[in-house]
Design an enzyme around this catalytic site. Structure first.
Site, short mmCIF file in Angstrom:
data_model
loop_
_atom_site.label_atom_id
_atom_site.label_comp_id
_atom_site.label_asym_id
_atom_site.label_seq_id
_atom_site.Cartn_x
_atom_site.Cartn_y
_atom_site.Cartn_z
N ASP A 167 48.37 34.46 31.61
CA ASP A 167 47.11 33.87 32.06
C ASP A 167 46.01 34.57 31.25
O ASP A 167 45.68 35.72 31.50
CB ASP A 167 46.94 34.12 33.56
CG ASP A 167 45.56 33.70 34.08
OD1 ASP A 167 44.72 33.26 33.28
OD2 ASP A 167 45.33 33.84 35.30
N TRP A 172 44.31 38.35 40.17
CA TRP A 172 44.75 37.06 39.62
C TRP A 172 46.25 36.99 39.46
O TRP A 172 46.85 35.95 39.74
CB TRP A 172 44.00 36.75 38.32
CG TRP A 172 42.55 36.53 38.62
CD1 TRP A 172 41.51 37.35 38.31
CD2 TRP A 172 41.98 35.46 39.40
NE1 TRP A 172 40.34 36.86 38.83
CE2 TRP A 172 40.59 35.71 39.50
CE3 TRP A 172 42.50 34.33 40.02
CZ2 TRP A 172 39.73 34.85 40.19
CZ3 TRP A 172 41.64 33.48 40.71
CH2 TRP A 172 40.28 33.74 40.78
N LYS A 230 34.96 30.51 30.97
CA LYS A 230 34.48 31.86 30.67
C LYS A 230 34.11 31.97 29.19
O LYS A 230 32.98 32.27 28.84
CB LYS A 230 35.52 32.89 31.04
CG LYS A 230 35.75 32.91 32.56
CD LYS A 230 37.14 33.25 32.91
CE LYS A 230 37.51 32.93 34.34
NZ LYS A 230 36.56 33.25 35.38
N1 PMP Z 1 42.92 33.48 36.30
C1 PMP Z 1 41.93 34.29 35.95
C2 PMP Z 1 42.25 35.47 35.10
C3 PMP Z 1 40.63 34.03 36.37
O1 PMP Z 1 39.63 34.85 36.02
C4 PMP Z 1 40.36 32.89 37.16
C5 PMP Z 1 38.96 32.52 37.60
N2 PMP Z 1 38.05 33.51 37.73
C6 PMP Z 1 41.43 32.08 37.52
C7 PMP Z 1 42.70 32.39 37.07
C8 PMP Z 1 41.23 30.89 38.38
O2 PMP Z 1 40.63 29.88 37.66
P1 PMP Z 1 40.12 28.54 38.35
O3 PMP Z 1 39.06 28.92 39.31
O4 PMP Z 1 39.63 27.76 37.17
O5 PMP Z 1 41.27 27.89 39.01
#
Ligand code: PMP
Length: 369
Positions: free
Chosen positions: A176, A101, A200
């Protein structure tokens, strides 16, 4: 109703009490004659839902008065662009790469910031450790430093936020916190901006939470879309465009649920944190003590929320998943980029659910010894 235990990484399990309340209010919210999805976001009914959700989140996370809470759309991946569009007025933005991420955030920021710089990377360890903060190569005068404080795929979590000032950087810290928001307290004295998708720990997909220090507003690049300009969103109480009303309502119910939680004399997030520590310890202990299962993450940065693990005999993977499903243990398959298994044990997962998983781990191992 006896529901199976759901270990999905997200969208993820929602507390049954929250789902039941939403179901009960689906057709008629508090005698208004309307369901929440059918309300104008500018009507007094929805405004009251929004204000309560905002106040509850501020209380739960102890968000200081000089931070704005924004309810946006776009999810974590959109924030990877929205953050640099709003904050990258200086030449460089710094990234610490600790998993998939933060890597994604780094790549996206390079489209908008003059320079996206890697201050440290854990790629050499296959993202099983966090490079010590003292070794980070922080740029002078950077617009911000970005961390993913819980790497959902690699199962790596920062258990303490770095003090950037002490490391010689004046830049604000951007985190994040998508996959561990509301699982533990946040040290706001070390944070400039935090963002996370709701799907989540907070509710359904579609709502993105941004908590931003006021002095970081008003510096957006000219190309920043108005609906994603944090100052515009803040000035309009998250209603410049139509906000994700259903997501805000569900988040609000979850915040009320969080406020009711009790653990060892603690309430709210502090209670959640205690429960999350106990759940994670139980699961890691059982993995570490077994001959069959393996978690590769360094103990000082193991995630309390997302626990990837491998079967040493990978030929047993399908049998493991089938047996789990039979016992009502759902969505344990690991992310395709890592393989193996992953148990996501967010706030809505009770200790009993982790105990059921641990019992299954033992039984399966004995059966295949
Ligand atoms: N950052 C993290 C730490 C994530 O776990 C996720 C999704 N699993 C995201 C960003 C991306 O999120 P989204 O799919 O809502 O754009």
């Amino acid at each position: 109703m006896n529901r199976p235990y759901n270990f999905s990484a997200g969208p993820a399990a929602i507390p049954a009490e929250v789902l039941e309340q939403a179901a009960a209010e689906m057709l008629d919210w508090h005698g208004s004659g309307m369901g929440v999805m059918e309300m104008s976001h500018r009507g007094k009914e929805f405004i009251s839902i929004y204000e309560q959700a905002e106040a509850d989140l501020r209380e739960l996370l102890a968000v200081p008065a000089n931070f704005k809470i924004l309810f946006m759309q776009g999810g974590g991946l959109a924030e990877n662009a929205i953050v640099p569009l709003n904050l990258s007025h200086a030449a460089t933005v710094d990234f610490v790469l600790t998993g998939s991420w933060s890597q994604k955030s780094f790549k996206e920021a390079g489209k908008y910031a003059a320079q996206a710089h890697v201050s440290a990377s854990a790629e050499d360890s296959n993202f099983t450790a966090i490079p010590p903060a003292a070794s980070w190569d922080l740029s002078r005068g950077a617009s911000y430093v970005h961390l993913c404080t819980n790497e959902t795929i690699h199962g790596v979590e920062f258990h303490e936020l770095p003090d950037l000032k002490a490391l010689g950087s004046d830049a604000p810290l951007v985190i994040d916190f998508s996959s561990h928001v509301a699982s533990r307290p946040v040290d706001w004295s070390r944070v400039g901006l935090a963002f996370g998708g709701a799907q989540k720990n907070i509710g359904p997909a579609g709502l993105t939470i941004v908590i931003v220090r006021e002095d970081l507003l008003g510096h957006a690049l000219p190309a920043c879309p108005s609906a994603f300009n944090y100052k515009t969103v803040a000035d309009n109480q998250s209603m410049y465009n139509t906000p994700p009303t259903w997501g805000i309502y569900m988040a609000g119910l979850t915040f009320q649920w969080l406020k009711r939680q009790r653990e060892g004399g603690l309430t709210g997030i502090a209670a959640m944190e205690q429960r999350n520590i106990a759940k994670a310890e139980l699961l890691y202990r059982s993995i570490d003590q077994s001959q069959l299962y393996l978690n590769k993450v360094a103990p000082n940065c193991r995630s309390r929320m997302n626990i990837p693990f491998f079967l040493r005999n990978e030929a047993l993977n399908d049998a493991f998943l089938a047996g789990a499903k039979e016992r009502g243990l759902l969505q344990l398959k690991g992310h395709k980029s890592v393989g193996g298994m992953r148990a996501s044990i967010y706030n809505a997962m009770p200790l009993a659910g982790v105990q059921a998983l641990v019992d299954y781990l033992h039984a399966f191992e004995q059966q295949h010894a």
